[in-house]
Design an enzyme around this catalytic site. Sequence first.
Site, mmCIF file in Angstrom:
data_model
loop_
_atom_site.group_PDB
_atom_site.id
_atom_site.type_symbol
_atom_site.label_atom_id
_atom_site.label_comp_id
_atom_site.label_asym_id
_atom_site.label_seq_id
_atom_site.Cartn_x
_atom_site.Cartn_y
_atom_site.Cartn_z
ATOM 1 N N HIS A 1 -3.110 -2.940 -1.966
ATOM 2 C CA HIS A 1 -4.092 -2.201 -2.766
ATOM 3 C C HIS A 1 -3.573 -2.059 -4.187
ATOM 4 O O HIS A 1 -2.375 -1.909 -4.392
ATOM 5 C CB HIS A 1 -4.342 -0.805 -2.163
ATOM 6 N N ASP B 1 -9.838 -1.907 5.190
ATOM 7 C CA ASP B 1 -10.546 -3.053 5.745
ATOM 8 C C ASP B 1 -9.857 -3.640 6.973
ATOM 9 O O ASP B 1 -10.505 -4.307 7.792
ATOM 10 C CB ASP B 1 -10.707 -4.146 4.672
HETATM 11 N N1 CMC Z 1 -0.721 -10.247 1.394
HETATM 12 C C1 CMC Z 1 0.438 -10.763 0.954
HETATM 13 N N2 CMC Z 1 1.000 -10.403 -0.207
HETATM 14 C C2 CMC Z 1 0.370 -9.482 -0.925
HETATM 15 C C3 CMC Z 1 -0.823 -8.879 -0.511
HETATM 16 C C4 CMC Z 1 -1.371 -9.303 0.704
HETATM 17 N N3 CMC Z 1 -2.517 -8.800 1.162
HETATM 18 N N4 CMC Z 1 -1.222 -7.985 -1.423
HETATM 19 C C5 CMC Z 1 -0.304 -8.000 -2.402
HETATM 20 N N5 CMC Z 1 0.656 -8.912 -2.098
HETATM 21 C C6 CMC Z 1 1.830 -9.235 -2.910
HETATM 22 C C7 CMC Z 1 1.432 -10.269 -3.940
HETATM 23 O O1 CMC Z 1 1.574 -11.585 -3.472
HETATM 24 C C8 CMC Z 1 2.382 -9.942 -5.064
HETATM 25 O O2 CMC Z 1 3.628 -10.478 -4.745
HETATM 26 P P1 CMC Z 1 4.597 -11.090 -5.903
HETATM 27 O O3 CMC Z 1 4.862 -9.933 -6.815
HETATM 28 O O4 CMC Z 1 5.763 -11.605 -5.142
HETATM 29 O O5 CMC Z 1 3.777 -12.164 -6.557
HETATM 30 C C9 CMC Z 1 2.489 -8.431 -5.007
HETATM 31 O O6 CMC Z 1 2.218 -8.082 -3.641
HETATM 32 C C10 CMC Z 1 1.481 -7.732 -5.908
HETATM 33 O O7 CMC Z 1 0.190 -8.204 -5.543
HETATM 34 P P2 CMC Z 1 -1.047 -8.325 -6.523
HETATM 35 O O8 CMC Z 1 -2.056 -9.213 -5.894
HETATM 36 O O9 CMC Z 1 -0.609 -8.666 -7.902
HETATM 37 O O10 CMC Z 1 -1.516 -6.832 -6.550
HETATM 38 P P3 CMC Z 1 -2.919 -6.338 -6.948
HETATM 39 O O11 CMC Z 1 -2.777 -4.922 -7.308
HETATM 40 O O12 CMC Z 1 -3.595 -7.216 -7.937
HETATM 41 O O13 CMC Z 1 -3.676 -6.567 -5.555
HETATM 42 C C11 CMC Z 1 -5.232 -6.627 -3.904
HETATM 43 C C12 CMC Z 1 -4.462 -5.736 -4.891
HETATM 44 C C13 CMC Z 1 -6.090 -5.729 -3.029
HETATM 45 C C14 CMC Z 1 -6.145 -7.603 -4.662
HETATM 46 C C15 CMC Z 1 -4.227 -7.424 -3.046
HETATM 47 O O14 CMC Z 1 -3.378 -6.543 -2.360
HETATM 48 C C16 CMC Z 1 -4.922 -8.364 -2.099
HETATM 49 O O15 CMC Z 1 -5.302 -9.470 -2.480
HETATM 50 N N6 CMC Z 1 -5.105 -7.960 -0.794
HETATM 51 C C17 CMC Z 1 -5.837 -8.753 0.168
HETATM 52 C C18 CMC Z 1 -7.347 -8.526 0.034
HETATM 53 C C19 CMC Z 1 -7.757 -7.159 0.526
HETATM 54 O O16 CMC Z 1 -7.370 -6.702 1.598
HETATM 55 N N7 CMC Z 1 -8.615 -6.495 -0.253
HETATM 56 C C20 CMC Z 1 -9.161 -5.154 0.090
HETATM 57 C C21 CMC Z 1 -8.720 -4.140 -0.931
HETATM 58 S S1 CMC Z 1 -8.916 -2.430 -0.484
HETATM 59 C C22 CMC Z 1 -10.436 -2.073 0.107
HETATM 60 C C23 CMC Z 1 -11.581 -2.698 -0.588
HETATM 61 O O17 CMC Z 1 -11.756 -2.597 -1.785
HETATM 62 O O18 CMC Z 1 -12.334 -3.315 0.151
#
Ligand code: CMC
Length: 375
Positions: free
Chosen positions: A257, A308
């Site tokens: 998140h 989710d």
């Molecule tokens: N699986 C694997 N690695 C992850 C994940 C994940 N779900 N989420 C974050 N990371 C890692 C990411 O690879 C990165 O690693 P590194 O620094 O080594 O490159 C680090 O954690 C930071 O991730 P980010 O994507 O830059 O963080 P963000 O704040 O942009 O991401 C997010 C938030 C929700 C987009 C992301 O966690 C994600 O893509 N999650 C999977 C999709 C998901 O479940 N979305 C639902 C969000 S909450 C409820 C909603 O709105 O529906």
Amino acid sequence: MPESFSPGLEGVIAGETAVACVDQGRLLYRGYTIQDLAENASFEEVLHLLLYETLPDRDQLAGIKSTLFKFRPLAEPVVQMLRPIPKSVSMMDVLRSAVSYAAHWDPIRGKDEAANGQRALWLTSQIAAIIAARFRLMNGLEPIPPKEGLDHAAQILYQCHGEAPDQLSADLIDLTLVLYAEHEFNASTFACRVICSTLSDLTSAVVGAIGALKGPLHGGANEAAMEMLLKFKSGEEARQWIREALARKEKVMGFGHRVYKHGDHRADVLERKLRQLAAQKGQQRWMEIYDAIKEPMVNEKKIFPNVDYPCGLTYYLLGLPIDLYTPLFVAARIAGWSAHFIEQARNNRLYRPLSQYAGPPVRPVPPLEQRKQAG
Ligand code: CMC
């Protein structure tokens, strides 16, 4: 004003809100914790809280329920418009188009706050009715009218299946609607506020928000998380896959998140109910698969499930088709979107940020005959 650049607006405060507070330690809807609301309030009560700033008393609750019931029937042209849509089109795409189309029969006049409060209730009912109508048409059945006396969550299940649901299913759907109803400046709500800020209308903002919610980084994650779990027949298979997925640096849907870095309050609430549901239904195998993915994510990667993750499996164990999961998120988040729209309109300033130019330097337009074909 000093200029600053934050990709994805991470860490940027993009507005002020009294609707909700999301931080590491708590999730509040207008001052009430999500744990308290999940335990003690229905979706209709939360809807009233978000739209009108107070929890309803008995009369107000009866009033909102009867308004939702009154607004439920779809205009006949909306049902006709749903019929020819190919079965291959996703429910989210159908919902986006149908909400926009239904708005041509919007019974509310005016654009002031009172009108938008009523319009929000109308949209809440219409969205639920569109989901159910599409569900029935997909299954070769005719859409049915709502049944008097059913609460919002139970009504959705009734209009899908044609029979009043059991208490457990109705309660769990209601709980997910409460948990999904609002979440501050998430991507779809922000999209809604941006559209509002141009002085556009509530329905246009909601249609834009549906498009934003659909993506798997946002609401689409509940469907994507369940698709992932369905790949495994056992906890062992899931354990093996997650090891490989993490080595490949794959994103695991339903985890992580932007704001919560130590866990999502909503996921904890729902996971407890999911464990009870799986035990009641004798579906322990699914919890083994669920935990096999969760354990290394939490213990090794320190990336926690978001709402989710348990939601996908909860809906699955309730027998709902996957295509319905993100639309049910919409059926709830309409409450938060509408509250934010009303708040934004009350104290509006156009959203118009800057960008950092990263294109070519200034250059002259060459005459047509001197331009080389690409490739
Ligand atoms: N699986 C694997 N690695 C992850 C994940 C994940 N779900 N989420 C974050 N990371 C890692 C990411 O690879 C990165 O690693 P590194 O620094 O080594 O490159 C680090 O954690 C930071 O991730 P980010 O994507 O830059 O963080 P963000 O704040 O942009 O991401 C997010 C938030 C929700 C987009 C992301 O966690 C994600 O893509 N999650 C999977 C999709 C998901 O479940 N979305 C639902 C969000 S909450 C409820 C909603 O709105 O529906």
